[in-house]
Write an enzyme that holds these catalytic residues in place. Sequence first.
Site, PDB file in Angstrom:
ATOM      1  CG  HIS B 263      61.516  55.101  32.555  1.00 26.05           C
ATOM      2  ND1 HIS B 263      62.882  54.862  32.505  1.00 26.05           N
ATOM      3  CD2 HIS B 263      61.199  55.147  33.869  1.00 26.05           C
ATOM      4  CE1 HIS B 263      63.350  54.772  33.736  1.00 26.05           C
ATOM      5  NE2 HIS B 263      62.350  54.957  34.581  1.00 26.05           N
ATOM      6  CD  GLU B 264      57.810  56.332  35.252  1.00 27.66           C
ATOM      7  OE1 GLU B 264      57.718  55.428  36.108  1.00 27.66           O
ATOM      8  OE2 GLU B 264      58.732  57.175  35.258  1.00 27.66           O
ATOM      9  CG  HIS B 267      59.413  51.490  36.771  1.00 23.89           C
ATOM     10  ND1 HIS B 267      60.462  50.884  37.408  1.00 23.89           N
ATOM     11  CD2 HIS B 267      59.842  52.741  36.451  1.00 23.89           C
ATOM     12  CE1 HIS B 267      61.495  51.732  37.466  1.00 23.89           C
ATOM     13  NE2 HIS B 267      61.144  52.865  36.881  1.00 23.89           N
ATOM     14  CD  GLU B 293      64.509  53.293  37.640  1.00 25.76           C
ATOM     15  OE1 GLU B 293      64.510  53.528  36.418  1.00 25.76           O
ATOM     16  OE2 GLU B 293      63.644  53.749  38.416  1.00 25.76           O
TER      17      GLU B 293
END
Lengths: 499, 499
Positions: B263-264, B267, B293
């Site tokens: 997820h990170e 980003h 997101e």
Amino acid sequence: MATAFQRMQEIMHTVTDLGAASAVLGWDQETYMPDGAVAGRAEQLATLSSLIHRFSTNDAARAVATEVLAESEILTDEQRRIAAVYAYDVQRATKLPADLVEESARVASYAQDAWKRAREASDFSIFQPLLEKTVDLKRREAELLGDAEHPYDNLIETYEPGMTVALLTPVFDQLREGTKNILAKIDPHQASVSDDVLYRSYPSDQQLAFAKEVVRTLGFDFNTGRVDLSAHPFCTNFGATDVRLTTRIRENDLRSCLFGLVHEAGHGMYEQGIGPSLWRTFAGQGASMGIHESQSLFWENVIARSEEFWSWCFPKLRDAFPHQVGDQTATSFFKAINSMKPSLNRVESDELTYNLHIILRFELERDLIAGTIEVRDVPELWNQKMRDSLGVIPPNDREGCLQDVHWSFGGIGYFPSYTLGKLYAAMEWNAMQAEMPDVRDRIANGEFDSIRTWLRDRIHAYGRTERPHEILHRVCGRTLTATDFLDYVGAKAARVYGF
Amino acid sequence: MATAFQRMQEIMHTVTDLGAASAVLGWDQETYMPDGAVAGRAEQLATLSSLIHRFSTNDAARAVATEVLAESEILTDEQRRIAAVYAYDVQRATKLPADLVEESARVASYAQDAWKRAREASDFSIFQPLLEKTVDLKRREAELLGDAEHPYDNLIETYEPGMTVALLTPVFDQLREGTKNILAKIDPHQASVSDDVLYRSYPSDQQLAFAKEVVRTLGFDFNTGRVDLSAHPFCTNFGATDVRLTTRIRENDLRSCLFGLVHEAGHGMYEQGIGPSLWRTFAGQGASMGIHESQSLFWENVIARSEEFWSWCFPKLRDAFPHQVGDQTATSFFKAINSMKPSLNRVESDELTYNLHIILRFELERDLIAGTIEVRDVPELWNQKMRDSLGVIPPNDREGCLQDVHWSFGGIGYFPSYTLGKLYAAMEWNAMQAEMPDVRDRIANGEFDSIRTWLRDRIHAYGRTERPHEILHRVCGRTLTATDFLDYVGAKAARVYGF
């Protein structure tokens, strides 16, 4: 309406906070920053430097220095001293134009990266163009800072206010001679001390854990500090409540991590001991780098290389590394870590020959700034001076002129501080023994609180509110001398080598 | 004489460098900073915020926004867009007085510390006074930012320009209904999927090494980024060349570290993909948090929770953890990581029920800012809403209203971005499949370069030069809808549960 002192405080808060931010970025660059971030970080540091300079030299900053003087009567003695430090800093910063400051920060950022790469490749030529830029900037800085007997004096002043080439030269001469005399006495006994215990295999994790436990016991506060790894050990701080130490670990050299960390913890305890009334002011730092080094070297050498320390600590070392030091006694280990012989590396050299490394660097910096030697000649001159003063020649640049980080961050003028630190530490040690006659017993019992408190109350708490010679006078009742150090190190050499 | 655009660039360099410094300090605070440094760090961050605000709103900053308009003809299209972002930011910042900005930064710093302590003690009352201050500051901010149908709109605007309570409400209603319908279809089949494989014992070091290798393969560049640990996973960056991810590891939950890091990294790849011409400008960031997101959730869910991904990745997982996953197949593992059932924790919830967690936070924030509920009632309301929408009740505050970091840094208005990200990601996925018909095969072969490039060329490189709805229109040819997401997640649920 705020008083001039309050307005001065506000300016100092802004500047010290920016300084702290800049220090965090510097710490991060040396510990965790990814390689590809160098250029961006250089810009960020340049911007911060430029703002620090702007807020330290603009009309408001200069005006308030004068206005504080006018309300001098309503200030406490400490406030007057803070104001004096402020005025000194503003005046000095005002002499340097913004573009020079910004360019210096940018070059330092690139130079640190180039130095790291040069060191890895053991190739001075990678670092040379950046060192040339650095020396040019430093020459310009020395010129702008005003008249001095020697231009290098203005750079020494940055780290040791009041110190000059003229003052250092006779002290360094005395040291060089005294060192040679002691080395001559050691020579016939050289074989009587073996230090091979230091170069056995010590796993990194255990080394770090042991060293951290030692500095915790000495009094470094991990609630307001921490330890990380970097290529070159350093101590930085973002205020007295956030002190960062770094160390490096060599599996086959017990000294690097342990004594390196004790050294940095000596710096760290100084910063942690700054009086809260000085926090976020220009006086809220160590008095000078020489006084700072007197603290790191006090803990590293006077304490952690003493016979009393190892009578307490050796059993702990044996518990941690039973196989590696099982054949040693506290005394044999004490002798091993105090073996004295010329070697290649400043950081890992002994207490005695260390100063010869400093004198070499002092001479090179002095001549680079005077313009009588060129950067491209540094490797050759380095090796020549190593041969002349220490009798050893580095096999390559990595072990020679690339071993120190200082030039890469523009720290020309810093090196004399190390030797001054040794001289100050020996003087402080004599003062401490006079006031605390049982101090050796305390060390042997692992009681370090009273030692740290003594140093904190007499030195740390004052920050920069006194100049180095004032501190020396108040604490030791005397002016700078090399005699205390030569007596101290001579006595240690006699004990280690039995002459 | 510098053009207005050049002068604007200089202002943006100063402000973005200060922003980067502030981000480094924030990263450090969450990863390495010692506990005792909280107060000093709060002051430093407040000073940086105050300077950022000053340089974004002073006469020079405001004047240049107008002057750039006057030379609009000589600018490229991209430069005009950068100038528009600049003007938007300056205008918005000018509405907020300096004291509010400084106070918000200071409170955020203390609140993050209080949140951590409250979370450890599982005691909301430790965090409550700081959250009250935060909500008060945010109410004041919402009021100052000007007229809006709902005061919360002004806070959403910070993270998702153009988004409002009125626009979100029907979308969230559709989502809530759609989610309930899918959950109802799953219900009779709930027992057919076992996810116990996720909760076996996975050593921390191995989890981290595996997760780092996965994100490296997906395309996160470790030359311009790194990974550390923190209490709550986050991504921050100090420019496109220094992107920091954090994750947390749970020995008995395989999802936390792996999917958190993917997820990170989503980003992070967005930030690493920003076009160099936008670096150090106000346009050199993600377009909005919703678009951001959409990138993190695209990689975490659309890619790394897909059946194709695990047909490629499962053998690697089995090599790393032979004992733990030896009884699984790629398909059974795919089902395990896509099991869908109501649970307590947002971050660890499934793709389907996740949005119910967001709707709960959206409602609480909306009502806190409107002043129709009080901070002290949050724990009770939280638990009540959990019961009503998800049918589960947190046993304590730690697992309830203290689970998220966002309120502690003042990030009220952020949560809707997560759900918007899911909706955008589903729309982007449909657009990608239309343009790259073999994309599923590529995933199954572990070929992610073309996917990352597709996202970079269409989204990342643009930074903030387009607003969210412009990006959506250019990339997907449509406006916001929940339909793509509900179709996507419904199809996945059908595959996992076999209905």
